[in-house]
Scaffold this active site. Sequence first.
Site, PDB file in Angstrom:
ATOM      1  N   LYS A  34      16.130  51.677   3.968  1.00  0.00           N
ATOM      2  CA  LYS A  34      17.378  51.634   3.237  1.00  0.00           C
ATOM      3  C   LYS A  34      17.158  51.228   1.787  1.00  0.00           C
ATOM      4  O   LYS A  34      18.060  51.299   0.967  1.00  0.00           O
ATOM      5  CB  LYS A  34      18.310  50.593   3.887  1.00  0.00           C
ATOM      6  CG  LYS A  34      18.673  50.882   5.309  1.00  0.00           C
ATOM      7  CD  LYS A  34      19.462  49.674   5.898  1.00  0.00           C
ATOM      8  CE  LYS A  34      18.921  49.394   7.257  1.00  0.00           C
ATOM      9  NZ  LYS A  34      19.442  48.137   7.838  1.00  0.00           N
ATOM     10  N   GLY A  35      15.965  50.780   1.471  1.00  0.00           N
ATOM     11  CA  GLY A  35      15.715  50.165   0.165  1.00  0.00           C
ATOM     12  C   GLY A  35      15.957  51.065  -1.028  1.00  0.00           C
ATOM     13  O   GLY A  35      16.227  50.586  -2.126  1.00  0.00           O
ATOM     14  N   ARG A  62      20.652  43.125  -0.867  1.00  0.00           N
ATOM     15  CA  ARG A  62      20.498  44.522  -1.296  1.00  0.00           C
ATOM     16  C   ARG A  62      21.515  44.901  -2.372  1.00  0.00           C
ATOM     17  O   ARG A  62      21.252  45.752  -3.221  1.00  0.00           O
ATOM     18  CB  ARG A  62      20.707  45.472  -0.105  1.00  0.00           C
ATOM     19  CG  ARG A  62      19.603  45.473   0.922  1.00  0.00           C
ATOM     20  CD  ARG A  62      19.775  46.679   1.838  1.00  0.00           C
ATOM     21  NE  ARG A  62      19.015  46.570   3.071  1.00  0.00           N
ATOM     22  CZ  ARG A  62      17.737  46.883   3.220  1.00  0.00           C
ATOM     23  NH1 ARG A  62      17.039  47.294   2.174  1.00  0.00           N
ATOM     24  NH2 ARG A  62      17.130  46.793   4.389  1.00  0.00           N
ATOM     25  N   ASP A 100       3.898  48.510  -2.127  1.00  0.00           N
ATOM     26  CA  ASP A 100       3.298  47.179  -2.041  1.00  0.00           C
ATOM     27  C   ASP A 100       1.860  47.354  -1.523  1.00  0.00           C
ATOM     28  O   ASP A 100       0.952  47.619  -2.304  1.00  0.00           O
ATOM     29  CB  ASP A 100       4.197  46.352  -1.110  1.00  0.00           C
ATOM     30  CG  ASP A 100       3.778  44.911  -0.942  1.00  0.00           C
ATOM     31  OD1 ASP A 100       3.177  44.358  -1.869  1.00  0.00           O
ATOM     32  OD2 ASP A 100       4.054  44.326   0.115  1.00  0.00           O
ATOM     33  N   PHE A 132       7.787  38.189  -4.164  1.00  0.00           N
ATOM     34  CA  PHE A 132       8.754  38.864  -3.311  1.00  0.00           C
ATOM     35  C   PHE A 132      10.053  39.031  -4.074  1.00  0.00           C
ATOM     36  O   PHE A 132      10.618  38.058  -4.580  1.00  0.00           O
ATOM     37  CB  PHE A 132       8.992  38.080  -2.013  1.00  0.00           C
ATOM     38  CG  PHE A 132       9.697  38.905  -0.980  1.00  0.00           C
ATOM     39  CD1 PHE A 132       8.990  39.793  -0.178  1.00  0.00           C
ATOM     40  CD2 PHE A 132      11.074  38.832  -0.842  1.00  0.00           C
ATOM     41  CE1 PHE A 132       9.646  40.587   0.756  1.00  0.00           C
ATOM     42  CE2 PHE A 132      11.742  39.626   0.093  1.00  0.00           C
ATOM     43  CZ  PHE A 132      11.019  40.500   0.892  1.00  0.00           C
ATOM     44  N   VAL A 133      10.526  40.271  -4.190  1.00  0.00           N
ATOM     45  CA  VAL A 133      11.714  40.552  -4.990  1.00  0.00           C
ATOM     46  C   VAL A 133      12.845  41.092  -4.110  1.00  0.00           C
ATOM     47  O   VAL A 133      12.603  41.709  -3.074  1.00  0.00           O
ATOM     48  CB  VAL A 133      11.412  41.553  -6.132  1.00  0.00           C
ATOM     49  CG1 VAL A 133      10.552  40.906  -7.206  1.00  0.00           C
ATOM     50  CG2 VAL A 133      10.735  42.812  -5.614  1.00  0.00           C
ATOM     51  N   GLU A 190      11.108  55.974  -3.223  1.00  0.00           N
ATOM     52  CA  GLU A 190      10.849  54.702  -2.534  1.00  0.00           C
ATOM     53  C   GLU A 190      11.280  53.542  -3.429  1.00  0.00           C
ATOM     54  O   GLU A 190      11.210  53.635  -4.654  1.00  0.00           O
ATOM     55  CB  GLU A 190       9.352  54.626  -2.328  1.00  0.00           C
ATOM     56  CG  GLU A 190       8.704  54.244  -1.065  1.00  0.00           C
ATOM     57  CD  GLU A 190       9.258  53.302  -0.061  1.00  0.00           C
ATOM     58  OE1 GLU A 190      10.449  52.947  -0.097  1.00  0.00           O
ATOM     59  OE2 GLU A 190       8.467  52.903   0.791  1.00  0.00           O
ATOM     60  N   ASP A 191      11.686  52.437  -2.823  1.00  0.00           N
ATOM     61  CA  ASP A 191      12.060  51.272  -3.624  1.00  0.00           C
ATOM     62  C   ASP A 191      10.834  50.602  -4.239  1.00  0.00           C
ATOM     63  O   ASP A 191      10.803  50.295  -5.419  1.00  0.00           O
ATOM     64  CB  ASP A 191      12.871  50.264  -2.784  1.00  0.00           C
ATOM     65  CG  ASP A 191      12.186  49.871  -1.481  1.00  0.00           C
ATOM     66  OD1 ASP A 191      11.088  50.376  -1.173  1.00  0.00           O
ATOM     67  OD2 ASP A 191      12.752  49.025  -0.749  1.00  0.00           O
ATOM     68  N   ASP A 249      15.708  43.979   0.110  1.00  0.00           N
ATOM     69  CA  ASP A 249      16.333  42.923   0.909  1.00  0.00           C
ATOM     70  C   ASP A 249      15.358  41.840   1.339  1.00  0.00           C
ATOM     71  O   ASP A 249      14.134  42.015   1.291  1.00  0.00           O
ATOM     72  CB  ASP A 249      16.929  43.531   2.183  1.00  0.00           C
ATOM     73  CG  ASP A 249      15.858  43.860   3.217  1.00  0.00           C
ATOM     74  OD1 ASP A 249      14.879  44.543   2.847  1.00  0.00           O
ATOM     75  OD2 ASP A 249      15.978  43.409   4.371  1.00  0.00           O
ATOM     76  N   LYS A 271       3.593  46.946  -6.863  1.00  0.00           N
ATOM     77  CA  LYS A 271       2.816  45.694  -6.953  1.00  0.00           C
ATOM     78  C   LYS A 271       1.346  46.078  -6.779  1.00  0.00           C
ATOM     79  O   LYS A 271       0.828  46.028  -5.663  1.00  0.00           O
ATOM     80  CB  LYS A 271       3.199  44.746  -5.817  1.00  0.00           C
ATOM     81  CG  LYS A 271       4.552  44.104  -5.896  1.00  0.00           C
ATOM     82  CD  LYS A 271       4.656  43.079  -4.761  1.00  0.00           C
ATOM     83  CE  LYS A 271       6.063  42.865  -4.308  1.00  0.00           C
ATOM     84  NZ  LYS A 271       6.169  42.076  -3.071  1.00  0.00           N
TER      85      LYS A 271
HETATM   86  P1  IMP Z   1       4.135  48.760   1.800  1.00  0.00           P
HETATM   87  O1  IMP Z   1       3.994  49.588   3.039  1.00  0.00           O
HETATM   88  O2  IMP Z   1       3.399  47.449   1.956  1.00  0.00           O
HETATM   89  O3  IMP Z   1       3.755  49.455   0.532  1.00  0.00           O
HETATM   90  O4  IMP Z   1       5.614  48.297   1.719  1.00  0.00           O
HETATM   91  C1  IMP Z   1       6.645  49.098   1.435  1.00  0.00           C
HETATM   92  C2  IMP Z   1       7.958  48.507   1.925  1.00  0.00           C
HETATM   93  O5  IMP Z   1       7.910  47.090   2.100  1.00  0.00           O
HETATM   94  C3  IMP Z   1       9.019  48.748   0.908  1.00  0.00           C
HETATM   95  O6  IMP Z   1       9.632  49.991   1.108  1.00  0.00           O
HETATM   96  C4  IMP Z   1       9.959  47.580   1.123  1.00  0.00           C
HETATM   97  O7  IMP Z   1      10.911  47.917   2.105  1.00  0.00           O
HETATM   98  C5  IMP Z   1       9.078  46.470   1.641  1.00  0.00           C
HETATM   99  N1  IMP Z   1       8.716  45.503   0.583  1.00  0.00           N
HETATM  100  C6  IMP Z   1       7.523  45.324  -0.018  1.00  0.00           C
HETATM  101  N2  IMP Z   1       7.558  44.366  -0.948  1.00  0.00           N
HETATM  102  C7  IMP Z   1       8.837  43.910  -0.944  1.00  0.00           C
HETATM  103  C8  IMP Z   1       9.523  42.909  -1.724  1.00  0.00           C
HETATM  104  O8  IMP Z   1       8.982  42.235  -2.625  1.00  0.00           O
HETATM  105  N3  IMP Z   1      10.851  42.749  -1.429  1.00  0.00           N
HETATM  106  C9  IMP Z   1      11.502  43.462  -0.484  1.00  0.00           C
HETATM  107  N4  IMP Z   1      10.898  44.406   0.258  1.00  0.00           N
HETATM  108  C10 IMP Z   1       9.569  44.629   0.031  1.00  0.00           C
END
Ligand code: IMP
Length: 172
Positions: free
Chosen positions: A41-42, A162, A100, A149-150, A96-97, A156, A128
Site C-alpha cells: 500500500k506504500g 501513512r 531498502d 525508519f521513515v 514503489e515507496d 507506515d 536507502k
Molecule cells: P526492501 O524489500 O527491504 O527493499 O523493502 C521494501 C519495503 O519495506 C517497502 O516497500 C516498505 O514497505 C518497507 N520499508 C522499508 N523501509 C521502510 C521505512 O523506513 N519505513 C516504512 N516502510 C519501510
Amino acid sequence: MSATVTPLISATDIQARIHALAADIRRDNPDADLHFIGVLKGSVFFMADLLRAMSGTVTMDFIAVSSYSGTKTTGEVRMLKDVDRGLQDRHVIVVEDIVDTGLTLHYLQDLLRARGPKSLRCACLLSKPSRRKIEVPVDYIGFEIEDRFVVGYGLDFDEHYRHLPFIGTLTV
Ligand code: IMP
C-alpha cells in the site's frame, strides 16, 4: 502509540521532486503508452501524484506484496494481490515507496519480467542505499536517505502514519 515523527522531507519538496520525475519518465519514453504498476500500500500517494503529473498516455494497475512486520524486515516476500491485466508488450513502470534491502523490488522485477513486457523500469520515491542486501536497478529515485525508519506519504509503522503529507523519521 507514543512515538515521535520528526519531519525529514516536506510536502512541498515531495511534490516538486515528483514533477521532475514525471518529466524524466516522459523524456525517456516520449511516445510510449506507459503502464504504471503501484506496489500497495506504500505507493498509493506517490502513484496518485506521479500519474497526475504525467503527460501523454498512461494506464495504472496495482500489485500487493508483504515483506515487513513493524520496523524489521522478515526477508520473506509474499504476493498478496496480483495485477489485473497482462503485461505482454507493454512499457511497464513499477512504482514503489522505498527500496531498502532491495529484496522486494528484486522479487517483483523477476516476477514481472517473466510476463513479457516490452520494457520494465522502476520508480522509487525513496532509497536507502546503505541498507542494500541485493543490487537492483532503480531507474528513477526521488530521494536518497540515510538508514532511518521513515513514515508518512504512504509509508507506515504497523499501518499508522501513512496519511501524513510529509515524510518524517520515527522514534519509538
Ligand atoms: P526492501 O524489500 O527491504 O527493499 O523493502 C521494501 C519495503 O519495506 C517497502 O516497500 C516498505 O514497505 C518497507 N520499508 C522499508 N523501509 C521502510 C521505512 O523506513 N519505513 C516504512 N516502510 C519501510
